[in-house]
Design an enzyme around this catalytic site. Structure first.
Site, PDB file in Angstrom:
ATOM      1  N   TYR A   6       0.818  -1.219   0.000  1.00 50.67           N
ATOM      2  CA  TYR A   6       0.000   0.000   0.000  1.00 50.67           C
ATOM      3  C   TYR A   6       0.852   1.269   0.000  1.00 50.67           C
ATOM      4  O   TYR A   6       0.427   2.291  -0.547  1.00 50.67           O
ATOM      5  CB  TYR A   6      -1.016  -0.019   1.154  1.00 50.67           C
ATOM      6  CG  TYR A   6      -2.180  -0.925   0.828  1.00 50.67           C
ATOM      7  CD1 TYR A   6      -3.161  -0.518  -0.075  1.00 50.67           C
ATOM      8  CD2 TYR A   6      -2.262  -2.204   1.353  1.00 50.67           C
ATOM      9  CE1 TYR A   6      -4.202  -1.361  -0.418  1.00 50.67           C
ATOM     10  CE2 TYR A   6      -3.309  -3.052   1.016  1.00 50.67           C
ATOM     11  CZ  TYR A   6      -4.280  -2.626   0.134  1.00 50.67           C
ATOM     12  OH  TYR A   6      -5.308  -3.456  -0.225  1.00 50.67           O
ATOM     13  N   GLN A  49     -15.417   2.547  -5.965  1.00 52.66           N
ATOM     14  CA  GLN A  49     -14.728   1.436  -5.291  1.00 52.66           C
ATOM     15  C   GLN A  49     -13.241   1.749  -5.209  1.00 52.66           C
ATOM     16  O   GLN A  49     -12.479   0.994  -4.619  1.00 52.66           O
ATOM     17  CB  GLN A  49     -14.925   0.151  -6.090  1.00 52.66           C
ATOM     18  CG  GLN A  49     -16.370  -0.275  -6.185  1.00 52.66           C
ATOM     19  CD  GLN A  49     -16.553  -1.346  -7.247  1.00 52.66           C
ATOM     20  OE1 GLN A  49     -16.360  -2.527  -7.010  1.00 52.66           O
ATOM     21  NE2 GLN A  49     -16.917  -0.926  -8.449  1.00 52.66           N
ATOM     22  N   HIS A  72     -14.606   1.541  -0.507  1.00 53.39           N
ATOM     23  CA  HIS A  72     -13.547   0.627  -0.054  1.00 53.39           C
ATOM     24  C   HIS A  72     -12.384   1.348   0.616  1.00 53.39           C
ATOM     25  O   HIS A  72     -11.289   0.797   0.678  1.00 53.39           O
ATOM     26  CB  HIS A  72     -13.034  -0.203  -1.234  1.00 53.39           C
ATOM     27  CG  HIS A  72     -14.070  -1.134  -1.792  1.00 53.39           C
ATOM     28  ND1 HIS A  72     -14.027  -1.653  -3.053  1.00 53.39           N
ATOM     29  CD2 HIS A  72     -15.212  -1.634  -1.226  1.00 53.39           C
ATOM     30  CE1 HIS A  72     -15.075  -2.439  -3.258  1.00 53.39           C
ATOM     31  NE2 HIS A  72     -15.821  -2.432  -2.175  1.00 53.39           N
TER      32      HIS A  72
HETATM   33  N1  NAD Z   1      -7.478   2.931  -8.776  1.00 48.81           N
HETATM   34  C1  NAD Z   1      -7.845   2.211  -7.694  1.00 48.81           C
HETATM   35  O1  NAD Z   1      -8.179   2.772  -6.648  1.00 48.81           O
HETATM   36  C2  NAD Z   1      -7.863   0.685  -7.766  1.00 48.81           C
HETATM   37  C3  NAD Z   1      -7.059  -0.007  -8.695  1.00 48.81           C
HETATM   38  C4  NAD Z   1      -7.129  -1.423  -8.700  1.00 48.81           C
HETATM   39  C5  NAD Z   1      -7.971  -2.113  -7.830  1.00 48.81           C
HETATM   40  N2  NAD Z   1      -8.745  -1.405  -6.929  1.00 48.81           N
HETATM   41  C6  NAD Z   1      -9.660  -2.145  -6.022  1.00 48.81           C
HETATM   42  O2  NAD Z   1      -9.986  -3.373  -6.629  1.00 48.81           O
HETATM   43  C7  NAD Z   1     -11.376  -3.719  -6.590  1.00 48.81           C
HETATM   44  C8  NAD Z   1     -11.690  -4.033  -8.020  1.00 48.81           C
HETATM   45  O3  NAD Z   1     -12.967  -4.014  -8.482  1.00 48.81           O
HETATM   46  P1  NAD Z   1     -13.237  -3.181  -9.815  1.00 48.81           P
HETATM   47  O4  NAD Z   1     -14.480  -3.717 -10.429  1.00 48.81           O
HETATM   48  O5  NAD Z   1     -13.139  -1.733  -9.491  1.00 48.81           O
HETATM   49  O6  NAD Z   1     -11.992  -3.476 -10.773  1.00 48.81           O
HETATM   50  P2  NAD Z   1     -11.627  -4.713 -11.654  1.00 48.81           P
HETATM   51  O7  NAD Z   1     -10.145  -4.702 -11.842  1.00 48.81           O
HETATM   52  O8  NAD Z   1     -12.259  -5.954 -11.148  1.00 48.81           O
HETATM   53  O9  NAD Z   1     -12.342  -4.399 -13.063  1.00 48.81           O
HETATM   54  C9  NAD Z   1     -11.903  -3.341 -13.859  1.00 48.81           C
HETATM   55  C10 NAD Z   1     -12.922  -3.089 -14.958  1.00 48.81           C
HETATM   56  O10 NAD Z   1     -12.487  -1.946 -15.677  1.00 48.81           O
HETATM   57  C11 NAD Z   1     -12.541  -2.211 -17.063  1.00 48.81           C
HETATM   58  N3  NAD Z   1     -11.519  -1.374 -17.690  1.00 48.81           N
HETATM   59  C12 NAD Z   1     -10.170  -1.536 -17.718  1.00 48.81           C
HETATM   60  N4  NAD Z   1      -9.589  -0.513 -18.340  1.00 48.81           N
HETATM   61  C13 NAD Z   1     -10.584   0.326 -18.721  1.00 48.81           C
HETATM   62  C14 NAD Z   1     -10.611   1.574 -19.390  1.00 48.81           C
HETATM   63  N5  NAD Z   1      -9.508   2.184 -19.827  1.00 48.81           N
HETATM   64  N6  NAD Z   1     -11.824   2.162 -19.582  1.00 48.81           N
HETATM   65  C15 NAD Z   1     -12.977   1.568 -19.160  1.00 48.81           C
HETATM   66  N7  NAD Z   1     -13.003   0.391 -18.527  1.00 48.81           N
HETATM   67  C16 NAD Z   1     -11.813  -0.223 -18.305  1.00 48.81           C
HETATM   68  C17 NAD Z   1     -12.344  -3.702 -17.214  1.00 48.81           C
HETATM   69  O11 NAD Z   1     -12.905  -4.186 -18.433  1.00 48.81           O
HETATM   70  C18 NAD Z   1     -13.078  -4.231 -15.973  1.00 48.81           C
HETATM   71  O12 NAD Z   1     -14.442  -4.447 -16.256  1.00 48.81           O
HETATM   72  C19 NAD Z   1     -12.046  -2.531  -5.952  1.00 48.81           C
HETATM   73  O13 NAD Z   1     -12.392  -2.930  -4.686  1.00 48.81           O
HETATM   74  C20 NAD Z   1     -10.967  -1.449  -5.835  1.00 48.81           C
HETATM   75  O14 NAD Z   1     -10.948  -0.894  -4.534  1.00 48.81           O
HETATM   76  C21 NAD Z   1      -8.685  -0.025  -6.890  1.00 48.81           C
END
Ligand code: NAD
Length: 227
Positions: free
Chosen positions: A54, A87, A105
């Site tokens: 983190y 999220q 989250h």
């Molecule tokens: N930036 C962040 O804060 C971050 C990054 C990674 C994971 N997370 C955590 O992971 C968990 C993941 O769940 P989730 O559903 O948010 O993520 P996920 O990784 O499960 O899904 C990501 C989604 O985004 C889509 N995607 C990827 N690139 C894209 C783009 N350029 N434009 C549009 N869509 C795009 C994918 O097709 C997919 O459906 C959450 O709890 C979150 O807290 C957070």
């Protein structure tokens, strides 16, 4: 009165800012198994690894900039009463100018006592083993890990329920309870889902799918909503 527009966002909206999602690539998050870095078990087993993971994420977010999708949603506040339910643990919605953001989250720029979740502090640098909260308990990221309860869901449900328009951007809709929020939207209201690979959603009425990267998809949404 402005219409109430509620947007559920996930990791995909921040992908074009250089912050990696995990599910759409290799099932790993920046090379790590989720179970090894984002669960209470991981914290018990190897808190040093969890803190390092983190701390690194925090640096990534500090280096990242909001993209056109974050800015586009912020601009919608001119014509709509917008609430963003994210999220994401990054702060790119806020930095783009969105004023009403609910983090389901947790947030990377806060930390908390591992014993008392209401002892929360801001953090821009690293959290180290031995760093204590005022109750003398170890500090941990203020993130809701997999398998932990999601208290903010109680606040999010009525927000979705009261929406006049509901939008989903960049989420695989597999992490519950967040994914279940879709079912609280009134069946009759217009709904949009923007994703570069739109996840399968059965029984959602009045749904327009925009299968595009978030930056392009939000631009299209803004055009559709200004008609
Ligand atoms: N930036 C962040 O804060 C971050 C990054 C990674 C994971 N997370 C955590 O992971 C968990 C993941 O769940 P989730 O559903 O948010 O993520 P996920 O990784 O499960 O899904 C990501 C989604 O985004 C889509 N995607 C990827 N690139 C894209 C783009 N350029 N434009 C549009 N869509 C795009 C994918 O097709 C997919 O459906 C959450 O709890 C979150 O807290 C957070």
């Amino acid at each position: 009165m402005k219409k109430k527009l509620v947007v559920l966002t996930g990791a995909g909206i921040s992908a074009e800012s250089g912050l990696k999602t995990f599910r759409d690539s290799d099932g790993l998050w920046e090379g790590y198994n989720i179970e090894d870095v984002a669960t209470p078990r991981a914290w018990r087993k190897d808190p040093q690894l969890v803190l390092e993971f983190y701390n690194y994420r925090r640096k990534n977010v500090l280096d990242a900039q909001p993209n056109a999708a974050h800015y586009g949603l912020a601009e919608l506040e001119r014509n709509f009463d917008v609430t963003i339910i994210t999220q994401n643990i990054d702060d790119l919605h806020e930095r783009a100018g969105s004023t009403n953001v609910l983090h389901l989250h947790g947030e990377i720029f806060t930390m908390r006592s591992e014993r008392n979740e209401s002892l929360v502090y801001e953090i821009k640098g690293d959290i180290k083993l031995g760093d204590k909260a005022e109750d003398d308990a170890q500090l941990r990221p203020n993130i809701v890990w997999f398998e932990e309860p999601v208290p903010m869901i109680e606040e999010a449900i009525p927000v979705v329920h009261s929406a006049d328009i509901f939008v989903v951007v960049g989420t695989s809709l597999v992490v519950y309870p967040a994914a279940g929020l879709v079912n609280y939207a009134n069946p009759d209201i217009p709904k949009y889902i923007i994703d570069k690979r739109v996840p399968y959603t059965s029984d959602v009425y009045n749904l327009t799918a925009i299968e595009k990267p978030a930056t392009e998809g939000v631009k299209e949404l803004v055009n559709l909503l200004s008609r």
